[in-house]
Design an enzyme around this catalytic site. Structure first.
Site, short mmCIF file in Angstrom:
data_model
loop_
_atom_site.label_atom_id
_atom_site.label_comp_id
_atom_site.label_asym_id
_atom_site.label_seq_id
_atom_site.Cartn_x
_atom_site.Cartn_y
_atom_site.Cartn_z
N ASN A 10 3.60 17.75 11.26
CA ASN A 10 5.04 17.64 11.44
C ASN A 10 5.56 16.75 10.30
OD1 ASN A 10 7.64 17.12 12.20
ND2 ASN A 10 7.14 16.46 14.28
N ARG A 89 5.30 22.30 12.27
CA ARG A 89 6.60 22.27 12.93
C ARG A 89 7.68 22.50 11.88
NH1 ARG A 89 10.29 17.32 14.78
NH2 ARG A 89 11.82 18.54 15.87
N HIS A 178 14.78 21.61 19.83
CA HIS A 178 13.78 21.19 20.83
C HIS A 178 13.14 22.40 21.53
CE1 HIS A 178 16.10 17.13 21.35
NE2 HIS A 178 15.07 16.98 20.50
N LEU A 207 15.07 14.35 26.64
CA LEU A 207 15.80 13.12 26.29
C LEU A 207 14.92 12.22 25.43
CD1 LEU A 207 17.17 12.46 29.90
CD2 LEU A 207 18.22 13.84 28.08
N ARG A 239 23.31 9.31 17.33
CA ARG A 239 24.31 10.37 17.08
C ARG A 239 25.33 10.41 18.22
NH1 ARG A 239 19.72 14.77 16.98
NH2 ARG A 239 18.21 13.52 15.85
N ASN A 333 10.40 8.36 31.18
CA ASN A 333 10.21 6.94 31.50
C ASN A 333 11.37 6.20 32.14
OD1 ASN A 333 7.47 6.34 30.34
ND2 ASN A 333 8.47 7.27 28.57
N GLU A 384 4.67 19.21 22.58
CA GLU A 384 5.01 20.17 21.53
C GLU A 384 3.80 20.48 20.66
OE1 GLU A 384 8.22 17.36 21.03
OE2 GLU A 384 9.45 18.97 20.25
P1 AMP Z 1 11.08 10.16 21.97
O1 AMP Z 1 12.02 10.46 20.82
O2 AMP Z 1 10.83 11.32 22.87
O3 AMP Z 1 9.84 9.42 21.57
O4 AMP Z 1 11.89 9.10 22.90
C1 AMP Z 1 12.31 7.86 22.44
C2 AMP Z 1 13.20 7.20 23.47
O5 AMP Z 1 12.47 7.02 24.70
C3 AMP Z 1 13.67 5.82 23.05
O6 AMP Z 1 15.06 5.68 23.32
C4 AMP Z 1 12.88 4.90 23.97
O7 AMP Z 1 13.57 3.72 24.23
C5 AMP Z 1 12.79 5.75 25.22
N1 AMP Z 1 11.77 5.20 26.13
C6 AMP Z 1 10.43 5.14 25.94
N2 AMP Z 1 9.86 4.44 26.97
C7 AMP Z 1 10.87 4.06 27.80
C8 AMP Z 1 10.93 3.31 29.03
N3 AMP Z 1 9.85 2.83 29.60
N4 AMP Z 1 12.15 3.14 29.60
C9 AMP Z 1 13.27 3.64 29.02
N5 AMP Z 1 13.27 4.34 27.87
C10 AMP Z 1 12.09 4.56 27.26
#
Ligand code: AMP
Length: 408
Positions: A10, A89, A178, A207, A239, A333, A384
């Site tokens: 990627n 990717r 996505h 998300l 964004r 999470n 992914e």
């Molecule tokens: P990704 O782009 O899928 O890696 O997601 C990144 C986002 O997931 C960031 O905003 C992180 O703060 C959020 N994230 C990861 N772990 C947690 C958690 N334990 N609680 C809240 N948000 C989380």
């Protein structure tokens, strides 16, 4: 005979994520990241056999980084020989690619044609492919597009209410992103919901730092929140998501900004970061909100409200609702955001199970609604890389690319 493995790449503008995956079991044999490329701090991180190796590579670009990855792989006994395919990717496949394809020179040209639609991502993806084909000329290379899954959307979903000629002559339409994550999560969710994928209706919220929501009917995308670019839709890390398009002109006039500067605000200084004023990282914002930081509380409130609104607005595209699925870093999470969203969606038949919601974090998977909830909400960690590895594995016994000049 040992199982064939797939190298998944990627390539971003200043980073390369890589993994060696067993496409049958999903086992990750090696994972890694080349980051801060083209800077003095460029470095590679490898995770293999429980060990983490960090390698400084000052000023490395894509080519030097990929060669370092290959060198590392070759140093691991027997590993290089097991790699039988490479999966890439690619962010934007325009209208041309409805699925994953074996990369040929012609495919490279079509990807190049899509560069103007994703100027931040596609050129980096393409340059990674170009280098990888030179480094691994004997292996089949497969392109897996973020946009492909959404090519099933009907015209009423993907056409903007703009002069139709802008679509015909300039490709101005909604594409969605996505897609690889949605394909994986919808297949997994159908299993958990005990439904055949081809007779299921779900809304999936991916998300991450970039965030989107998709309506998947019978295994196909029928509507999604991202549009021509990955900014449209819900609130992202930095964004804005959807806003009144006239804000562009207003900001340009009032602040005497160029289009580029306005874009910078909407892409890099907005979203969770813009509202909270402290971070784009949901964890940091949740911590600050717990300490009563008002703008962080507001950021979370706006995030959840806009997300709930978007999920509800996608239900007409499905006609019914079997499940709401959360994935991506925040979806997997943030019990706080999930709880807030599910409470707002009570009218659709979602009843939160607080215990399950609190327990389903850090890679856990399962329902977060009660057993009696008319509609189930699930958390499913996305994967992914596995999808890319499986798509690439389909081409393992295809003829190699020698005739396309890939080895040149
Ligand atoms: P990704 O782009 O899928 O890696 O997601 C990144 C986002 O997931 C960031 O905003 C992180 O703060 C959020 N994230 C990861 N772990 C947690 C958690 N334990 N609680 C809240 N948000 C989380």
């Amino acid at each position: 005979m040992s199982t064939p493995l797939v190298l998944v790449l990627n390539c971003g503008s200043s980073s390369i994520k890589f993994a060696i995956i067993n496409p049958q079991t999903g086992d990750e044999i090696l994972t890694g990241l080349a980051e801060r490329l083209f800077s003095n701090d460029a470095q590679l991180i490898f995770k293999h056999n429980g060990d983490k190796t960090v390698m400084a590579k000052p000023d490395a670009g894509h080519s030097a980084a990929l060669h370092a990855v290959v060198e590392f792989i070759q140093q691991q006994p027997g590993l290089a020989e097991q790699i039988k395919a490479v999966g890439h990717r690619v962010v934007h496949g325009g209208e041309h690619f409805r699925g994953s394809v074996l990369i040929t020179d012609e495919v490279m040209r079509y990807i190049d044609d899509c560069n103007h639609l994703a100027p931040l991502h596609n050129p980096a993806n393409l340059s990674g492919i170009d280098i990888a084909r030179k480094v691994f000329p004997q292996l089949p290379h497969t392109a897996v597009f973020d946009t492909a899954f959404h090519q099933s959307m009907p015209a009423k979903a993907f056409i903007y209410p703009l002069p139709y000629e802008l679509y015909i002559h300039h490709g101005v339409r909604r594409y969605g992103f996505h897609g690889t994550s949605y394909r994986y999560v919808s297949e997994q969710a159908a299993q958990d919901l005990n439904l055949p994928l081809d007779n299921s209706a779900m809304v999936i919220a991916h998300l991450g730092n970039g965030a989107s929501v998709t309506a998947v009917l019978d295994g196909k995308s029928v509507e999604t929140s991202m549009g021509m670019t990955p900014n449209e839709g819900i609130v992202h890390g930095t964004r804005s998501g959807s806003i009144d398009p006239s804000i562009h002109e207003y900001l340009a006039d009032r602040l005497e900004l160029s289009i580029q500067q306005v874009n910078d605000i909407l892409w890099k200084q907005s979203g969770l970061l813009g509202i909270s004023g402290i971070s784009n990282d949901c964890r940091t914002i949740e911590d600050a909100a717990a300490r009563d930081h008002e703008r962080s509380k507001l950021a979370l409130e706006i995030y959840s409200y806009r997300l709930a609104r978007m999920i509800a607005s996608l239900v007409p595209a499905l006609g019914r609702l079997d499940g709401v699925i959360f994935t991506g870093g925040i979806g997997e999470n943030s019990e706080l955001i999930r709880a807030d969203v599910i409470r707002q969606l009570g009218f659709l038949g979602l009843q939160l199970d607080e215990g399950r919601n609190t327990a389903t974090i850090r890679g856990a998977r399962g329902p977060i609604t009660t057993d009696n909830s008319p509609v189930t909400a699930l958390v499913i960690p996305t994967n992914e890389e596995l999808m890319i590895a499986q798509d690439a594995a389909h081409f393992i016994d295809q003829p190699t690319l020698a005739t396309t000049g890939a080895a040149a």
